[in-house]
Design a protein around this motif. Structure first.
Motif, short mmCIF file in Angstrom:
data_model
loop_
_atom_site.label_atom_id
_atom_site.label_comp_id
_atom_site.label_asym_id
_atom_site.label_seq_id
_atom_site.Cartn_x
_atom_site.Cartn_y
_atom_site.Cartn_z
N GLY A 1 46.57 58.95 55.73
CA GLY A 1 47.68 60.03 55.73
C GLY A 1 48.12 60.27 57.01
O GLY A 1 49.44 60.31 57.33
N ALA A 2 47.40 60.42 57.80
CA ALA A 2 47.88 60.46 59.40
C ALA A 2 48.43 59.17 59.79
O ALA A 2 49.34 59.35 60.70
N PHE A 3 47.98 58.05 59.42
CA PHE A 3 48.52 56.73 59.81
C PHE A 3 50.07 56.79 59.39
O PHE A 3 51.09 56.51 60.11
N LEU A 4 50.29 57.18 58.20
CA LEU A 4 51.54 57.21 57.53
C LEU A 4 52.47 58.12 58.39
O LEU A 4 53.44 57.82 58.32
N LEU A 5 52.00 59.17 58.75
CA LEU A 5 52.70 60.30 59.60
C LEU A 5 53.30 59.56 60.80
O LEU A 5 54.37 59.69 61.04
N LYS A 6 52.21 58.93 61.43
CA LYS A 6 52.63 58.15 62.71
C LYS A 6 53.67 57.25 62.55
O LYS A 6 54.58 56.94 63.15
N VAL A 7 53.55 56.50 61.41
CA VAL A 7 54.57 55.40 61.19
C VAL A 7 56.03 56.05 60.56
O VAL A 7 56.77 55.49 61.24
N SER A 8 55.88 57.14 60.12
CA SER A 8 57.10 57.66 59.69
C SER A 8 57.82 58.25 60.75
O SER A 8 59.08 58.38 61.03
N GLU A 9 57.16 58.62 61.73
CA GLU A 9 57.95 59.28 63.13
C GLU A 9 58.38 57.94 63.90
O GLU A 9 59.58 58.01 64.47
N CYS A 10 57.74 56.68 64.06
CA CYS A 10 58.57 55.61 64.63
C CYS A 10 59.54 55.03 63.80
O CYS A 10 60.66 54.50 64.31
N VAL A 11 59.63 55.32 62.43
CA VAL A 11 60.63 54.69 61.53
C VAL A 11 61.87 55.70 61.86
O VAL A 11 62.86 55.04 62.13
N ASN A 12 61.69 56.86 62.08
CA ASN A 12 62.77 57.85 62.13
C ASN A 12 63.24 57.77 63.54
O ASN A 12 64.60 57.75 63.55
N GLN A 13 62.58 57.43 64.63
CA GLN A 13 62.96 57.28 65.77
C GLN A 13 63.80 55.94 65.60
O GLN A 13 64.71 56.07 66.28
N SER A 14 63.63 54.83 65.26
CA SER A 14 64.34 53.74 65.02
C SER A 14 65.76 53.97 64.50
O SER A 14 66.83 53.54 65.06
N LYS A 15 65.77 54.54 63.63
CA LYS A 15 67.05 55.08 62.86
C LYS A 15 67.92 56.22 63.82
O LYS A 15 69.23 55.80 63.75
N ASP A 16 67.29 56.85 64.26
CA ASP A 16 67.91 57.60 65.31
C ASP A 16 68.71 56.92 66.56
O ASP A 16 69.50 57.34 67.14
N ASN A 17 68.09 55.84 67.15
CA ASN A 17 68.39 55.07 68.06
C ASN A 17 69.29 53.97 67.66
O ASN A 17 69.50 53.12 68.50
N LEU A 18 69.46 53.76 66.38
CA LEU A 18 70.09 52.74 65.81
C LEU A 18 71.50 52.29 66.81
O LEU A 18 71.66 51.04 67.00
N TYR A 19 72.02 53.15 67.02
CA TYR A 19 73.49 53.20 67.75
C TYR A 19 73.44 53.20 69.24
O TYR A 19 74.22 53.07 70.13
N ILE A 20 72.36 53.27 69.84
CA ILE A 20 71.93 53.50 71.14
C ILE A 20 71.84 52.10 71.83
O ILE A 20 70.86 51.46 71.33
N PRO A 21 72.61 51.52 72.70
CA PRO A 21 72.38 50.11 73.30
C PRO A 21 70.98 49.90 73.67
O PRO A 21 70.40 51.16 74.36
N ASP A 22 70.33 48.79 73.37
CA ASP A 22 68.80 48.47 74.14
C ASP A 22 69.13 48.32 75.46
O ASP A 22 69.85 47.38 75.89
N SER A 23 68.17 48.91 76.29
CA SER A 23 68.24 48.98 77.87
C SER A 23 67.95 47.51 78.33
O SER A 23 68.31 47.12 79.40
N SER A 24 67.18 46.95 77.56
CA SER A 24 66.76 45.49 78.09
C SER A 24 67.74 44.41 77.75
O SER A 24 67.43 43.41 78.12
N THR A 25 68.75 44.73 76.80
CA THR A 25 69.63 43.74 76.50
C THR A 25 71.30 44.24 76.76
O THR A 25 72.26 43.67 76.37
N ILE A 26 71.27 45.51 77.72
CA ILE A 26 72.64 46.13 77.73
C ILE A 26 73.68 45.27 78.26
O ILE A 26 74.91 45.40 78.09
#
Length: 223
Positions: free
Chosen positions: A140-165
């Motif tokens: 359960g705790a693992f899935l919560l951590k995973v959900s956080e990084c999934v949501n973060q990836s979607k929130d950052n979708l339109y933000i240019p990646d600094s490593s490839t800007i």
């Protein structure tokens, strides 16, 4: 370009052609516009605990390729996973390719491995011991951590990646534009309606070296 550089360039082109023939769902990859030894990628995950995640990564190919060292895979999106280093984002590629073998291993197999780690999670010899421990002992705790990084990836979708800007081949996403989709549909259908609501200046005035300068090319209802 030296002879060995020509050989490397040819090898990488052959690898990319092989990759294009493979069916690897959910993964986009394109060689960098700055170096053919760096490939930009994005993985869209459609099922499993990481469903909905959009994780960016880069593949760094050694200049001795296809001999000696295996390529590196670095996730530039934050990914909570037992086989991804939480500090550097590096995937434990040696787990699957302990020794890179010419004519046996190919870069498309690396992409298959990237896809596989999100489908079958392994915790033995993990590089992220915290993620491995939670997966085995507190799902359960693992899935919560995973959900956080999934949501973060979607929130950052339109933000240019600094490593490839500054990379002309960077993979960039923009919000959905219904108007452009309508134009696309008309273009595919070959209809004139695609341009009915798109206006602008075109051609050049005599003696003027500025493009798109002739106002008399506007549609009559715009003059």
């Amino acid at each position: 370009m030296e002879k060995n550089e020509y050989a490397l360039d040819y090898t990488l082109q052959a690898e990319y052609n092989l990759l294009r023939k493979q069916f690897i769902p959910g993964i986009i990859v394109i060689p960098s516009g700055k170096s053919n030894l760096i490939w930009n990628g994005v993985h869209f995950i459609s099922q499993g605990p990481y469903e909905g995640g959009v994780f960016r990564f880069i593949i760094i190919i050694p200049n001795t390729f296809p001999d000696n060292d295996s390529p590196q895979v670095l996730f530039t999106s934050s990914v909570y996973h037992p086989q991804i280093n939480p500090h550097t984002g590096e995937l434990d590629i040696k787990r699957y390719f302990p020794v890179w073998k010419r004519n046996v291993h190919h870069l498309w197999q690396v992409l298959r491995y990237i896809r596989r780690i999100f489908q079958k999670i392994e915790t033995i010899n993990a590089v992220n011991s915290d993620a491995a421990h939670l997966y085995d002992h507190d799902p359960g705790a693992f899935l919560l951590k995973v959900s956080e990084c999934v949501n973060q990836s979607k929130d950052n979708l339109y933000i240019p990646d600094s490593s490839t800007i500054d990379d002309p081949h960077a993979i960039i996403f923009t919000p959905w534009n219904e108007r452009l989709q309508t134009v696309r549909e008309h273009l595919l259908a070959g209809t004139k309606q695609a341009f009915d609501n798109i206006h602008g200046l075109s051609w050049m005035k005599p003696g003027v070296y500025q493009i798109l300068a002739r106002e008399d090319t506007l549609p009559s209802h715009q003059n």
